[in-house]
Write a protein that holds these residues in place. Structure first.
Motif, short mmCIF file in Angstrom:
data_model
loop_
_atom_site.label_atom_id
_atom_site.label_comp_id
_atom_site.label_asym_id
_atom_site.label_seq_id
_atom_site.Cartn_x
_atom_site.Cartn_y
_atom_site.Cartn_z
N LEU A 137 0.83 -1.22 0.00
CA LEU A 137 0.00 0.00 0.00
C LEU A 137 0.86 1.25 0.00
O LEU A 137 1.83 1.34 0.76
CB LEU A 137 -0.89 0.02 1.25
N VAL A 138 0.47 2.19 -0.82
CA VAL A 138 1.19 3.46 -0.88
C VAL A 138 0.47 4.43 0.06
O VAL A 138 -0.60 4.95 -0.26
CB VAL A 138 1.19 4.00 -2.32
N ILE A 139 1.05 4.60 1.24
CA ILE A 139 0.38 5.40 2.29
C ILE A 139 1.43 6.27 2.97
O ILE A 139 2.58 5.85 3.14
CB ILE A 139 -0.25 4.46 3.34
N SER A 140 1.01 7.47 3.36
CA SER A 140 1.97 8.38 3.99
C SER A 140 2.38 7.88 5.38
O SER A 140 1.67 7.09 6.01
CB SER A 140 1.34 9.78 4.13
N ASP A 141 3.52 8.37 5.84
CA ASP A 141 4.00 7.97 7.17
C ASP A 141 2.99 8.37 8.24
O ASP A 141 2.80 7.67 9.23
CB ASP A 141 5.34 8.65 7.48
N GLU A 142 2.35 9.52 8.03
CA GLU A 142 1.39 10.00 9.03
C GLU A 142 0.23 9.00 9.17
O GLU A 142 -0.15 8.62 10.28
CB GLU A 142 0.87 11.37 8.61
N VAL A 143 -0.30 8.56 8.02
CA VAL A 143 -1.42 7.61 8.07
C VAL A 143 -0.95 6.30 8.71
O VAL A 143 -1.65 5.70 9.53
CB VAL A 143 -2.02 7.37 6.66
N ARG A 144 0.25 5.86 8.37
CA ARG A 144 0.78 4.63 8.99
C ARG A 144 0.87 4.75 10.51
O ARG A 144 0.58 3.82 11.24
CB ARG A 144 2.16 4.29 8.42
N ARG A 145 1.24 5.94 10.98
CA ARG A 145 1.32 6.16 12.43
C ARG A 145 -0.06 6.02 13.06
O ARG A 145 -0.23 5.37 14.08
CB ARG A 145 1.86 7.57 12.70
N TYR A 146 -1.06 6.62 12.43
CA TYR A 146 -2.44 6.53 12.95
C TYR A 146 -2.90 5.06 12.96
O TYR A 146 -3.52 4.60 13.92
CB TYR A 146 -3.40 7.34 12.09
N VAL A 147 -2.58 4.37 11.87
CA VAL A 147 -2.99 2.97 11.76
C VAL A 147 -2.43 2.16 12.93
O VAL A 147 -3.13 1.40 13.60
CB VAL A 147 -2.53 2.36 10.40
N ARG A 148 -1.14 2.36 13.21
CA ARG A 148 -0.51 1.63 14.31
C ARG A 148 -1.18 1.96 15.64
O ARG A 148 -1.46 1.08 16.45
CB ARG A 148 0.98 1.96 14.40
N LYS A 201 -9.94 3.85 1.60
CA LYS A 201 -10.45 3.81 2.98
C LYS A 201 -10.52 2.36 3.49
O LYS A 201 -10.11 2.06 4.60
CB LYS A 201 -11.83 4.49 3.06
N GLU A 202 -11.06 1.48 2.64
CA GLU A 202 -11.18 0.09 3.08
C GLU A 202 -9.80 -0.56 3.22
O GLU A 202 -9.56 -1.36 4.13
CB GLU A 202 -12.05 -0.72 2.09
N GLU A 203 -8.88 -0.18 2.34
CA GLU A 203 -7.52 -0.73 2.44
C GLU A 203 -6.88 -0.32 3.78
O GLU A 203 -6.18 -1.12 4.40
CB GLU A 203 -6.65 -0.23 1.28
N VAL A 204 -7.13 0.92 4.20
CA VAL A 204 -6.56 1.38 5.47
C VAL A 204 -7.20 0.61 6.63
O VAL A 204 -6.52 0.19 7.58
CB VAL A 204 -6.74 2.91 5.62
N ALA A 205 -8.51 0.39 6.53
CA ALA A 205 -9.20 -0.38 7.59
C ALA A 205 -8.60 -1.79 7.67
O ALA A 205 -8.36 -2.33 8.75
CB ALA A 205 -10.69 -0.44 7.30
N LYS A 206 -8.34 -2.39 6.50
CA LYS A 206 -7.76 -3.74 6.49
C LYS A 206 -6.34 -3.74 7.05
O LYS A 206 -5.92 -4.71 7.66
CB LYS A 206 -7.75 -4.29 5.06
N LEU A 207 -5.66 -2.63 6.84
CA LEU A 207 -4.30 -2.54 7.38
C LEU A 207 -4.34 -2.48 8.91
O LEU A 207 -3.49 -3.08 9.58
CB LEU A 207 -3.58 -1.30 6.80
N ILE A 208 -5.33 -1.78 9.46
CA ILE A 208 -5.47 -1.75 10.93
C ILE A 208 -5.70 -3.17 11.42
O ILE A 208 -5.10 -3.63 12.39
CB ILE A 208 -6.66 -0.83 11.33
N VAL A 212 -10.10 8.38 16.57
CA VAL A 212 -9.08 8.85 15.65
C VAL A 212 -9.71 9.09 14.28
O VAL A 212 -10.41 8.22 13.77
CB VAL A 212 -7.95 7.80 15.53
N ASP A 213 -9.54 10.27 13.74
CA ASP A 213 -10.00 10.55 12.37
C ASP A 213 -8.80 10.48 11.43
O ASP A 213 -7.77 11.09 11.70
CB ASP A 213 -10.60 11.96 12.27
N ILE A 214 -8.95 9.71 10.36
CA ILE A 214 -7.87 9.64 9.37
C ILE A 214 -8.40 10.25 8.08
O ILE A 214 -9.47 9.86 7.60
CB ILE A 214 -7.44 8.17 9.13
N HIS A 215 -7.66 11.20 7.53
CA HIS A 215 -8.09 11.85 6.27
C HIS A 215 -7.19 11.38 5.14
O HIS A 215 -5.97 11.56 5.21
CB HIS A 215 -8.01 13.37 6.40
N LEU A 216 -7.79 10.76 4.12
CA LEU A 216 -7.01 10.32 2.96
C LEU A 216 -7.16 11.35 1.85
O LEU A 216 -8.30 11.70 1.49
CB LEU A 216 -7.49 8.94 2.48
N LEU A 217 -6.04 11.81 1.34
CA LEU A 217 -6.09 12.83 0.28
C LEU A 217 -6.54 12.22 -1.03
O LEU A 217 -6.32 11.03 -1.29
CB LEU A 217 -4.70 13.42 0.08
#
Ligand SMILES: Nc1ncnc2c1ncn2[C@@H]1O[C@H](COP(=O)(O)OP(=O)(O)OP(=O)(O)O)[C@@H](O)[C@H]1O
Length: 461
Positions: free
Chosen positions: A151-162, A182-189, A314-319
């Motif tokens: 997944l191509v995701i920013s470091d900030e989003v990765r921090r939130y995910v963790r 959005k669903e990919e990020v949820a699956k990453l969590i 936690v709110d995550i905003h994907l650009l």
């Protein structure tokens, strides 16, 4: 205290089980299938321990325990079922398992500990069955040379995910346009949680696709017969997500009744399935996604304020893809690596720079779909992959830009055609703005016969 129903036809054995479980369980006893079914329907039983051979009455078939197991699984799927038998034949146990028994016990049962071990095993089996139905487990292919986790995701989003994964309970709302991941990020969590906690369910529901008749039943389950077509009692997504993650995509589209029910289960972990009075329990981490700000949805009267508060975590905003120009490079390389398609470096650079010039209304999903169509067409036509063969769909452009682009291209034709097009548009506007043709003719100061012939030429008379 857990509520156990013990089904056994022999009086002495029933008394023995009673003495075994007394003090450890709240127990109910049944000697016949009918008594057992009645207790299952009325007593919020959590655990069923049933003999398979119920033979006391010679008119009854000797395998009525199977019937009880089936009844319990069809009507009360949340009940943990343990089958008991002194029968040494493996086929007997296999049949019980096929009907949904979560574990079995060989009779005689001498110690309470035997029962407790069987309950633990049954719970794990029930949980594993749920995991198999959960939709998160996909093969993990390694594209770490391009991006972590594929997944191509920013470091900030990765921090939130963790952080969200570590907390295990904190709710999370992921915002972003369609196709931003959005669903990919949820699956990453979910993936991060499984790394520390082992496998756990991930149930995903798109609330926008739920029609209001079915929404409550899909989310909260229904009792057999609750409505026409309800042939089996179901757990619903909420029950299936127990101990795991429930992902609610487009949550703001959930109807008000479901919002209230969801609020209740998030507050105290309890819910009821449709057409049932029994209180069930489920405890899960909720991850919601929305393309609309939930606070705006509250203000617009579409979303319950209390539910919004309950989802505050936690709110995550994907650009949008167009606002992440640096991500085109890894995303496009990831796509070709996944498809196992080789592209020369200079051509890759051209494809990337061409893709960057578009708006991408459908974001990453659309980018991948367009690349797929591009690659397929080139391969089918036995042509090399070249950037100028990339297709261009209107939705790759900004809204409205499609029309403007076609206007911009309008000059590339004979002057006579352009002038006629212009003349026609002016006549249409004049006729629409004036009360009569004569008034239009006067304003345009045209010779009347020329005016009439032009109207006839363009089909405006
Ligand atoms: N960060 C990412 N890195 C790589 N691929 C991604 C990423 N985000 C999304 N994708 C790809 O885009 C597709 C769409 O992503 P996803 O379904 O998560 O978007 P979404 O925001 O949930 O969309 P929708 O709102 O329409 O449900 C995925 O199947 C995946 O192939």
């Amino acid at each position: 205290m857990r509520r156990i129903l013990i089904v056994e036809d022999a009086e002495e054995q029933l008394q023995w089980y009673e003495s075994l479980v007394e003090g450890a369980f709240q127990y109910f006893l049944a000697k016949t299938p009918d008594e057992a079914k009645h207790l299952l329907d009325t007593e919020a039983i959590e655990l069923l321990l049933t003999d398979i051979h119920l033979t006391q009455d010679s008119t009854l078939s000797s395998f009525e325990g199977f019937d009880i197991i089936q009844y319990a699984k069809e009507n009360h799927p949340e009940v943990l079922v343990i089958a008991m038998s002194a029968d040494p034949k493996i086929t007997t146990y296999r049949r019980a398992h096929e009907l949904g028994a979560d574990h079995w016990l060989k009779k005689p049962v001498i110690e309470l500990q035997e029962l407790q071990i069987a309950i633990d095993a049954a719970k794990s089996n029930q949980y594993l069955k749920r995991l198999k139905r959960s939709n998160s487990l996909k093969p993990d292919t390694n594209y770490n040379h391009i991006c972590e986790d594929g997944l191509v995701i920013s470091d900030e989003v990765r921090r939130y995910v963790r952080g969200v994964a570590k907390s295990r309970t904190i709710p999370c709302v992921i915002y972003g346009e369609t196709g931003t991941g959005k669903e990919e990020v949820a699956k990453l969590i979910h993936k991060r949680r499984t790394e520390t906690e082992g496998t756990l369910p991930f149930m995903a529901v798109n609330c926008a696709n739920l029609n209001s008749d079915m929404a409550a039943s899909i989310l909260f389950g229904h009792r057999k017969g609750a409505f026409t077509g309800a042939e089996k009692t179901t757990n619903g997504m909420i029950g299936e997500a127990d101990r795991g993650i429930l992902f609610l995509d487009e949550i703001h589209r959930l109807d008000e009744e479901c919002q209230s029910r969801l609020l209740r289960v998030l507050n105290d972990g309890t819910y009821q399935r449709l057409g049932d009075t029994k209180t069930l329990h489920s405890s899960f981490q909720v991850i919601a996604a929305s393309s609309k700000d939930l606070d705006d949805a509250v203000i617009d009267g579409e979303f319950l304020m209390d539910l919004r508060s309950r989802l505050t975590g936690v709110d995550i905003h994907l650009l949008a893809l167009r606002d992440r120009p640096d991500d085109f490079d890894p995303l496009i390389k990831l796509f070709f690596a996944r498809e196992n398609i080789k592209v020369s470096e200079p051509e890759m650079d051209r494809i990337i720079s061409r893709c960057k010039s578009y708006y991408w209304q459908g974001n990453i999903r659309q980018l991948f779909n367009v690349l797929k169509s591009f690659a397929t067409m080139c391969i089918l036509n036995e042509e090399p992959l070249e950037a100028d063969k990339l297709p261009e769909y209107k939705t790759m452009l900004a809204p409205g830009q499609g029309a403007q682009k076609s206007r911009e291209k309008n000059w590339q034709r004979p002057m006579k055609e352009s002038l006629e097009e212009l003349e026609k548009q002016i006549l249409i506007k004049a006729l629409a703005s004036c009360k009569s043709k004569s008034e239009a003719n006067q304003i345009l100061k045209m010779n009347r016969s020329t005016f009439d012939s032009r109207l006839s030429k363009y089909g405006l008379d």
